[in-house]
Design a protein around this motif. Structure first.
Motif, PDB file in Angstrom:
ATOM      1  N   UNK A  28      13.191  42.496  -7.590  1.00 56.81           N
ATOM      2  CA  UNK A  28      13.628  43.194  -8.187  1.00 56.81           C
ATOM      3  C   UNK A  28      12.595  44.126  -8.761  1.00 56.81           C
ATOM      4  N   UNK A  29      11.572  44.790  -8.529  1.00 55.03           N
ATOM      5  CA  UNK A  29      10.770  45.237  -9.451  1.00 55.03           C
ATOM      6  C   UNK A  29      10.745  45.986  -9.860  1.00 55.03           C
ATOM      7  N   UNK A  30      11.161  47.337  -9.017  1.00 62.42           N
ATOM      8  CA  UNK A  30      11.370  48.535 -10.080  1.00 62.42           C
ATOM      9  C   UNK A  30      12.298  48.729 -10.782  1.00 62.42           C
ATOM     10  N   UNK A  31      11.803  49.420 -11.486  1.00 61.85           N
ATOM     11  CA  UNK A  31      12.882  50.114 -13.170  1.00 61.85           C
ATOM     12  C   UNK A  31      14.004  50.288 -12.616  1.00 61.85           C
ATOM     13  N   UNK A  32      14.160  51.229 -11.638  1.00 51.09           N
ATOM     14  CA  UNK A  32      15.640  51.132 -10.549  1.00 51.09           C
ATOM     15  C   UNK A  32      16.511  49.718 -10.632  1.00 51.09           C
ATOM     16  N   UNK A  33      15.452  49.232 -10.016  1.00 45.49           N
ATOM     17  CA  UNK A  33      16.173  48.684  -8.996  1.00 45.49           C
ATOM     18  C   UNK A  33      16.983  46.722 -10.459  1.00 45.49           C
ATOM     19  N   UNK A  34      16.439  46.920 -11.612  1.00 43.61           N
ATOM     20  CA  UNK A  34      15.944  46.353 -13.094  1.00 43.61           C
ATOM     21  C   UNK A  34      17.453  47.001 -13.284  1.00 43.61           C
ATOM     22  N   UNK A  35      17.338  48.045 -13.414  1.00 43.84           N
ATOM     23  CA  UNK A  35      18.754  48.739 -13.798  1.00 43.84           C
ATOM     24  C   UNK A  35      19.551  48.615 -12.931  1.00 43.84           C
ATOM     25  N   UNK A  36      19.852  48.176 -12.263  1.00 44.70           N
ATOM     26  CA  UNK A  36      20.735  48.175 -10.304  1.00 44.70           C
ATOM     27  C   UNK A  36      21.282  47.067 -11.578  1.00 44.70           C
ATOM     28  N   UNK A  37      21.283  45.938 -11.006  1.00 44.60           N
ATOM     29  CA  UNK A  37      21.125  44.430 -11.580  1.00 44.60           C
ATOM     30  C   UNK A  37      21.504  44.292 -12.878  1.00 44.60           C
ATOM     31  N   UNK A  38      21.439  44.972 -13.552  1.00 43.53           N
ATOM     32  CA  UNK A  38      21.822  44.869 -15.884  1.00 43.53           C
ATOM     33  C   UNK A  38      22.933  45.687 -15.184  1.00 43.53           C
ATOM     34  N   UNK A  39      22.947  46.742 -14.054  1.00 46.06           N
ATOM     35  CA  UNK A  39      24.834  47.770 -14.447  1.00 46.06           C
ATOM     36  C   UNK A  39      25.507  46.408 -13.664  1.00 46.06           C
ATOM     37  N   UNK A  40      25.281  45.916 -11.929  1.00 43.17           N
ATOM     38  CA  UNK A  40      26.342  45.213 -11.175  1.00 43.17           C
ATOM     39  C   UNK A  40      26.591  43.716 -12.268  1.00 43.17           C
ATOM     40  N   UNK A  41      24.878  43.401 -13.388  1.00 41.94           N
ATOM     41  CA  UNK A  41      25.691  42.284 -14.586  1.00 41.94           C
ATOM     42  C   UNK A  41      27.225  42.592 -15.283  1.00 41.94           C
ATOM     43  N   UNK A  42      27.098  44.198 -15.914  1.00 42.82           N
ATOM     44  CA  UNK A  42      27.776  44.294 -16.944  1.00 42.82           C
ATOM     45  C   UNK A  42      28.855  44.772 -16.115  1.00 42.82           C
TER      46      UNK A  42
END
Length: 133
Positions: A28-42
């Motif tokens: 997950x290298x794009x900012x959008x992918x990182x935010x999506x991963x963080x959102x999935x955790x949350x």
């Protein structure tokens, strides 16, 4: 975790051409992918982990009570379950803390990397003796 992992060949190269077996395609290298991963955790992983921990609390407490003393006698299993459950609770708390830190790291990575890039760029630019002529 990847199920279909492609090992590196003996020469150290990979099918994708980078240091990762698949060329890093799944990172997950794009900012959008990182935010999506963080959102999935949350939104999913943290609440589901907490629910599993709560379910284990209820079930273990019921088992401890069932094996507990009745008329002055109880099973050794009751105390052992209680001790194991205390260890389980500690592990769940550690996991929840780890998830929270991973979520924060994912959300902060873009800023850290961007600031590092700007800092390196400013440092390299200031060193050039050519700019003095």
């Amino acid at each position: 975790m990847r199920v279909n992992h492609v090992p590196l060949d003996p020469g150290g190269s990979s099918p994708g051409g980078g240091p990762f077996p698949d060329g890093g395609k799944d990172l997950a290298s794009s900012p959008a992918q990182k935010q999506a991963a963080a959102r999935a955790i949350e939104e999913h992983i943290e609440p589901d982990t907490q629910k599993a921990g709560d379910w284990a609390d209820d079930e273990t407490n019921a088992a401890v009570k069932a094996f507990g003393p009745k008329d002055g006698d109880g099973w050794i299993t009751s105390g052992a379950l209680k001790t194991a459950h205390e260890a389980w609770n500690g592990q769940v708390k550690n996991l929840m803390s780890r998830l929270a830190s991973e979520k924060a790291a994912l959300r902060g990575t873009d800023t850290v990397l961007r600031n590092t890039d700007f800092g390196v760029g400013a440092g390299v630019r200031g060193i050039s003796p050519i700019e003095g002529y």
